[in-house]
Write a protein that holds these residues in place. Sequence first.
Motif, PDB file in Angstrom:
ATOM      1  N   GLN A 171       0.847  -1.206   0.000  1.00 37.72           N
ATOM      2  CA  GLN A 171       0.000   0.000   0.000  1.00 37.72           C
ATOM      3  C   GLN A 171       0.882   1.257   0.000  1.00 37.72           C
ATOM      4  N   GLY A 172       1.921   1.264   0.811  1.00 38.52           N
ATOM      5  CA  GLY A 172       2.844   2.401   0.850  1.00 38.52           C
ATOM      6  C   GLY A 172       3.587   2.591  -0.458  1.00 38.52           C
ATOM      7  N   MET A 173       4.001   1.492  -1.085  1.00 34.15           N
ATOM      8  CA  MET A 173       4.688   1.586  -2.374  1.00 34.15           C
ATOM      9  C   MET A 173       3.757   2.105  -3.463  1.00 34.15           C
ATOM     10  N   MET A 174       2.505   1.674  -3.402  1.00 31.11           N
ATOM     11  CA  MET A 174       1.516   2.172  -4.372  1.00 31.11           C
ATOM     12  C   MET A 174       1.299   3.673  -4.201  1.00 31.11           C
ATOM     13  N   GLU A 175       1.226   4.136  -2.964  1.00 31.79           N
ATOM     14  CA  GLU A 175       1.055   5.572  -2.703  1.00 31.79           C
ATOM     15  C   GLU A 175       2.244   6.360  -3.228  1.00 31.79           C
ATOM     16  N   ALA A 176       3.447   5.825  -3.030  1.00 31.50           N
ATOM     17  CA  ALA A 176       4.649   6.509  -3.521  1.00 31.50           C
ATOM     18  C   ALA A 176       4.640   6.594  -5.047  1.00 31.50           C
ATOM     19  N   GLN A 177       4.221   5.528  -5.719  1.00 32.13           N
ATOM     20  CA  GLN A 177       4.161   5.544  -7.183  1.00 32.13           C
ATOM     21  C   GLN A 177       3.063   6.481  -7.677  1.00 32.13           C
ATOM     22  N   ALA A 178       1.950   6.526  -6.963  1.00 32.51           N
ATOM     23  CA  ALA A 178       0.844   7.408  -7.375  1.00 32.51           C
ATOM     24  C   ALA A 178       1.262   8.875  -7.302  1.00 32.51           C
ATOM     25  N   LYS A 179       2.104   9.223  -6.335  1.00 30.86           N
ATOM     26  CA  LYS A 179       2.578  10.612  -6.232  1.00 30.86           C
ATOM     27  C   LYS A 179       3.480  10.986  -7.396  1.00 30.86           C
ATOM     28  N   LYS A 180       4.146   9.982  -7.996  1.00 32.53           N
ATOM     29  CA  LYS A 180       5.052  10.232  -9.119  1.00 32.53           C
ATOM     30  C   LYS A 180       4.389   9.965 -10.468  1.00 32.53           C
ATOM     31  N   ALA A 181       3.064   9.802 -10.489  1.00 30.21           N
ATOM     32  CA  ALA A 181       2.350   9.411 -11.704  1.00 30.21           C
ATOM     33  C   ALA A 181       2.474  10.430 -12.828  1.00 30.21           C
ATOM     34  N   SER A 182       2.676  11.692 -12.476  1.00 32.46           N
ATOM     35  CA  SER A 182       2.801  12.713 -13.532  1.00 32.46           C
ATOM     36  C   SER A 182       4.140  12.601 -14.257  1.00 32.46           C
ATOM     37  N   VAL A 183       5.106  11.922 -13.641  1.00 36.73           N
ATOM     38  CA  VAL A 183       6.442  11.805 -14.232  1.00 36.73           C
ATOM     39  C   VAL A 183       6.632  10.458 -14.936  1.00 36.73           C
ATOM     40  N   PHE A 184       6.079   9.393 -14.384  1.00 37.53           N
ATOM     41  CA  PHE A 184       6.293   8.044 -14.923  1.00 37.53           C
ATOM     42  C   PHE A 184       5.083   7.552 -15.711  1.00 37.53           C
ATOM     43  N   SER A 185       5.359   6.665 -16.650  1.00 42.70           N
ATOM     44  CA  SER A 185       4.279   6.039 -17.418  1.00 42.70           C
ATOM     45  C   SER A 185       3.681   4.881 -16.608  1.00 42.70           C
ATOM     46  N   SER A 203       8.563  -4.989  -6.534  1.00 43.58           N
ATOM     47  CA  SER A 203       8.290  -4.979  -5.092  1.00 43.58           C
ATOM     48  C   SER A 203       7.388  -6.144  -4.696  1.00 43.58           C
ATOM     49  N   ILE A 204       6.410  -6.455  -5.520  1.00 44.61           N
ATOM     50  CA  ILE A 204       5.504  -7.574  -5.249  1.00 44.61           C
ATOM     51  C   ILE A 204       6.273  -8.892  -5.239  1.00 44.61           C
ATOM     52  N   ARG A 205       7.219  -9.037  -6.158  1.00 45.20           N
ATOM     53  CA  ARG A 205       8.048 -10.256  -6.182  1.00 45.20           C
ATOM     54  C   ARG A 205       8.912 -10.357  -4.920  1.00 45.20           C
ATOM     55  N   LYS A 206       9.499  -9.241  -4.515  1.00 42.89           N
ATOM     56  CA  LYS A 206      10.334  -9.248  -3.306  1.00 42.89           C
ATOM     57  C   LYS A 206       9.523  -9.587  -2.061  1.00 42.89           C
ATOM     58  N   LEU A 207       8.297  -9.087  -1.993  1.00 41.21           N
ATOM     59  CA  LEU A 207       7.438  -9.355  -0.830  1.00 41.21           C
ATOM     60  C   LEU A 207       6.756 -10.721  -0.914  1.00 41.21           C
ATOM     61  N   GLU A 208       6.954 -11.415  -2.033  1.00 47.20           N
ATOM     62  CA  GLU A 208       6.365 -12.738  -2.265  1.00 47.20           C
ATOM     63  C   GLU A 208       4.843 -12.720  -2.150  1.00 47.20           C
ATOM     64  N   ILE A 209       4.249 -11.682  -2.717  1.00 45.33           N
ATOM     65  CA  ILE A 209       2.792 -11.584  -2.764  1.00 45.33           C
ATOM     66  C   ILE A 209       2.322 -12.410  -3.956  1.00 45.33           C
ATOM     67  N   PRO A 210       1.346 -13.296  -3.736  1.00 44.88           N
ATOM     68  CA  PRO A 210       0.917 -14.197  -4.813  1.00 44.88           C
ATOM     69  C   PRO A 210       0.083 -13.493  -5.884  1.00 44.88           C
ATOM     70  N   VAL A 211       0.762 -13.045  -6.936  1.00 42.31           N
ATOM     71  CA  VAL A 211       0.106 -12.409  -8.080  1.00 42.31           C
ATOM     72  C   VAL A 211       0.473 -13.232  -9.302  1.00 42.31           C
ATOM     73  N   GLU A 212      -0.548 -13.642 -10.054  1.00 41.75           N
ATOM     74  CA  GLU A 212      -0.312 -14.524 -11.189  1.00 41.75           C
ATOM     75  C   GLU A 212       0.238 -13.800 -12.413  1.00 41.75           C
ATOM     76  N   SER A 213      -0.231 -12.573 -12.633  1.00 43.06           N
ATOM     77  CA  SER A 213       0.138 -11.873 -13.855  1.00 43.06           C
ATOM     78  C   SER A 213       0.321 -10.379 -13.561  1.00 43.06           C
ATOM     79  N   PRO A 214       1.225  -9.720 -14.296  1.00 42.23           N
ATOM     80  CA  PRO A 214       1.350  -8.272 -14.130  1.00 42.23           C
ATOM     81  C   PRO A 214       0.065  -7.526 -14.480  1.00 42.23           C
ATOM     82  N   ASP A 215      -0.806  -8.151 -15.275  1.00 41.42           N
ATOM     83  CA  ASP A 215      -2.074  -7.513 -15.632  1.00 41.42           C
ATOM     84  C   ASP A 215      -3.048  -7.461 -14.455  1.00 41.42           C
ATOM     85  N   ASP A 216      -2.783  -8.235 -13.404  1.00 43.08           N
ATOM     86  CA  ASP A 216      -3.626  -8.182 -12.196  1.00 43.08           C
ATOM     87  C   ASP A 216      -3.480  -6.839 -11.485  1.00 43.08           C
TER      88      ASP A 216
END
Length: 159
Positions: free
Chosen positions: A76-90, A101-114
Amino acid sequence: ALYKVSILEGELHDDAAQSGGDRAAVLYSALCREPGLSGELGISRLGILLLALILSALVFAGSQIFPFFYYYHELQGMMEAQAKKASVFSDQEMREVLMESIRKLEIPVESPDDLKINRVNDKIIIELEYDEVFFIDLGEDRVYDLHVFHFNPRVEAPL
């Protein structure tokens, strides 16, 4: 001095010359002879064993479940940090950073499209739905799922 203590069926007599005249000792002795009273106060060995078993189970469950919530708040914190930089990054650059970050935290996500990133009405919305399973593995294909925790971190920020 002569004291007489009567407990249900039995009677005890204390003679000053016989036992030193200690009233408490006579009463304690009479209580210990009472059926159902062992004279020992406190918890039994079986009680201690059950308490230790319950505490062990709680410590085990806590050590397995705590990381789920910790990783959720980290993400959640990483998402907030990325949202603040949304005007700069695609969207793709933010997705790559968040997926790493999701891979490092070993959060079970099947696809980047999730990981959903949407830009709507001058704001960005980043969200992800995933489940964490609390299970016990007893070996030899004996895995028991005890509970499924559903998480949905979501961040909304202006562009």
